[in-house]
Design an enzyme around this catalytic site. Structure first.
Site, PDB file in Angstrom:
ATOM      1  N   LYS A 147      -4.850  -7.718   3.418  1.00 59.30           N
ATOM      2  CA  LYS A 147      -4.546  -7.143   2.200  1.00 59.30           C
ATOM      3  C   LYS A 147      -3.541  -8.072   2.094  1.00 59.30           C
ATOM      4  O   LYS A 147      -3.688  -9.068   1.515  1.00 59.30           O
ATOM      5  CB  LYS A 147      -2.808  -6.477   3.631  1.00 59.30           C
ATOM      6  N   SER A 162      -0.369   2.214   4.391  1.00 61.81           N
ATOM      7  CA  SER A 162      -0.112   1.627   2.894  1.00 61.81           C
ATOM      8  C   SER A 162      -1.330   0.780   2.788  1.00 61.81           C
ATOM      9  O   SER A 162      -2.714   0.102   2.203  1.00 61.81           O
ATOM     10  CB  SER A 162       0.561   0.859   1.984  1.00 61.81           C
ATOM     11  N   SER A 187       2.688   1.844   8.035  1.00 66.42           N
ATOM     12  CA  SER A 187       1.536   1.196   7.117  1.00 66.42           C
ATOM     13  C   SER A 187       0.640   0.559   8.017  1.00 66.42           C
ATOM     14  O   SER A 187      -0.526   0.556   7.005  1.00 66.42           O
ATOM     15  CB  SER A 187       1.899   0.184   6.198  1.00 66.42           C
TER      16      SER A 187
HETATM   17  N1  GLN Z   1       4.616   5.613   3.618  1.00 61.58           N
HETATM   18  C1  GLN Z   1       5.596   4.364   3.824  1.00 61.58           C
HETATM   19  C2  GLN Z   1       6.114   4.089   2.837  1.00 61.58           C
HETATM   20  O1  GLN Z   1       5.564   4.435   1.759  1.00 61.58           O
HETATM   21  C3  GLN Z   1       6.064   3.079   5.024  1.00 61.58           C
HETATM   22  C4  GLN Z   1       4.914   1.890   3.634  1.00 61.58           C
HETATM   23  C5  GLN Z   1       5.011   0.955   4.595  1.00 61.58           C
HETATM   24  O2  GLN Z   1       4.827   1.006   6.171  1.00 61.58           O
HETATM   25  N2  GLN Z   1       4.910  -0.175   4.164  1.00 61.58           N
HETATM   26  O3  GLN Z   1       7.404   3.680   2.384  1.00 61.58           O
END
Ligand code: GLN
Length: 484
Positions: free
Chosen positions: A78, A153, A177
């Site tokens: 990532k 994400s 995410s």
């Molecule tokens: N979707 C959540 C956010 O936008 C989690 C994101 C994540 O786990 N990096 O904060």
């Protein structure tokens, strides 16, 4: 033999028996990427030179009988994890062109174990999002339905494994995410206990929540990757020196175990009937394998989302203060004074969602509002942690859907931040409480993958993996690579 459809464990056997070389395995993956990534768009950039060098090293180690557990295994990383000499941008324009000066610990440990890095995967900017549409580069597509999101994400990492472009990948999970995109792409994804994996070399989003974890094609693969990167690291003070025993009792099954179903998760608002049906079926499978399914309650669930969306932005507003256009990345050259230089670099370097979070977080931390928002959210966090402690007095692990919905169409939630935030309602409790959680595929709804989430008490990755493994064996549900 199509190596792009195989698991790490299967490939490990072939590589160690010298029936396959790391070099050939890499070429097949680079070819697969070439064939499918113009549709999937999982990768922001490829690293073929690094991969070729690592594959050659792996082949030498395999020949000498000194190979690590990941020797020759194609890995995708990532875009928030620093790799020396590789452009690392957190999906943002503000870091465009930034080449990391060092390799972070988790990635470094996988390199030492022999992994072959094929490329950097797309993600929501600074890992803020649930669909990978907040990437400042382009959206990634779900390999199972190209007009749908892969989740986020870490959507690029999930879709790379689902599309046969990498055997394993790394993501990060602050509110869901890893688990949510794993569910939406039909692969295995795990968030370890907070502190299990060093975050040295991770571009921070919300430091009290962030964890690095793997995407794989089986629960066994997940355990192998986690084991290779877990453990104390002097460069991350939050990393733990507890025993790295995540594979203890791996194959012991669930007979006699108590698995808790929180009613607040089971009946969560907006859960799709098809998702619920898949979870009911999974619970039957676990019951059939000898587990006792018990009702538990997590009474503060309703406040979790609100608390998370105070705490995560508050931490991000402070973490992202370092991106000022002076030290690295995009820098406004037109400004005539330092304030304008900061403001212009940040205004143009950060996308809408990141700016929204920085503003929300700064507001929640500001004098006069701190007590009402940040402090209150911290208290709610404690209540949520206690909910889990109480629930785990009645059960060994908690099971639920990972996401209330299957993959949704690209563009369908981008205008409505709140709808996007709701994607994480079943996962972010695990982050607030610092628990390990895994998502395993449990069938389809409307032809799209559904994920089963298993949450375990802190430091009990062994329990989460054992339950997930037992489900995988008893259900016969195998991770498949999307037919592209
Ligand atoms: N979707 C959540 C956010 O936008 C989690 C994101 C994540 O786990 N990096 O904060």
């Amino acid at each position: 033999m199509d190596t792009t459809h195989m698991t790490l464990a299967e490939l490990q056997r072939l590589l160690q028996a010298r029936e396959l070389s790391a070099k050939d395995l890499l070429s097949e993956h680079l070819m697969r990427i070439d064939n499918v990534d113009h549709d999937v768009k999982a990768f922001l950039r490829l690293t073929p030179d690094l991969a070729k060098e690592q594959a050659a090293t792996a082949d030498r180690a395999l020949k000498a009988g000194e190979a690590g557990p990941l020797a020759g295994i194609p890995l995708a990383v990532k875009d928030v994890l620093c790799v020396k000499g590789v452009e690392t941008t957190a999906g943002s324009q503000i870091l465009r062109g930034f080449k990391a000066p060092y390799t972070g610990t988790a990635v470094g440990r996988l390199f030492e174990a022999g992994a072959v890095m094929v490329g950097v995967t797309n993600c929501d900017e600074f890992a803020m999002g649930s669909s990978t549409e907040n990437s400042s580069y382009f959206p990634t597509h779900n390999p199972w339905a190209l007009d749908r999101v892969p989740g986020g994400s870490s959507g690029g990492s999930a879709s790379a494994v689902a599309a046969g472009e990498a055997v394993v990948s790394l993501g990060t999970d602050t509110g869901g995410s890893i688990r949510q995109p794993a569910a939406l792409c039909g692969v295995v994804g795990m968030k370890p206990t907070y502190g299990r994996v060093s975050r040295y070399g991770l571009i921070a989003f919300a430091s009290s929540l962030d964890q690095i974890g793997p995407f794989t094609r089986s629960v066994e693969d997940c355990a192998i990757v986690l084991e290779a990167m877990a453990g104390r690291d002097p460069l991350d003070a939050t990393s733990s020196d507890r025993p790295n025993d995540v594979r203890r009792d791996f194959d012991a099954g669930v007979k006699g175990m108590k698995l808790g179903v929180p009613r607040e998760y089971y009946d969560v608002d907006g859960i799709e009937p098809g998702v619920k049906a898949a979870i009911d079926k999974a619970l039957d499978v676990l019951r059939g394998a000898g587990a006792e399914i018990v009702d538990v309650t997590l009474p503060h669930t309703d406040y979790g989302l609100a608390a998370y969306y105070i705490l995560a932005p508050a931490e991000c507003s402070s973490n992202l203060a370092r991106f000022d256009g002076v030290k690295y990345g995009m820098s406004d050259q037109e400004a005539t004074n330092i304030t304008d230089a900061y403001m212009n670099s940040r205004r143009h370097g950060f996308g809408t969602e990141v700016r929204r979070r920085v503003m929300l977080g700064t507001y929640a931390l500001s004098s006069g509002y701190y007590d009402a928002y940040y402090l209150k959210a911290q208290k709610v966090r404690t209540l949520i942690k206690r909910d889990f402690d109480t629930a785990f007095e009645k059960c060994d692990a908690i099971v639920s859907a990972t996401s209330p919905t299957v993959a949704f169409p690209i563009g369908s939630k981008t205008k409505d931040p709140l709808a996007m935030y709701l994607c994480d309602v079943l996962t972010l409790g695990g982050n607030l409480a610092g628990l390990p959680g895994i998502s395993v595929p449990c069938g389809l709804s409307e032809g799209l993958p559904v994920g089963l989430q298993v949450l375990a008490p802190q430091w009990r990755e062994d329990v989460a993996l054992r339950v997930a493994r037992a489900y995988e064996v008893a259900s016969g549900v195998k991770v498949e690579v999307a037919p592209l």
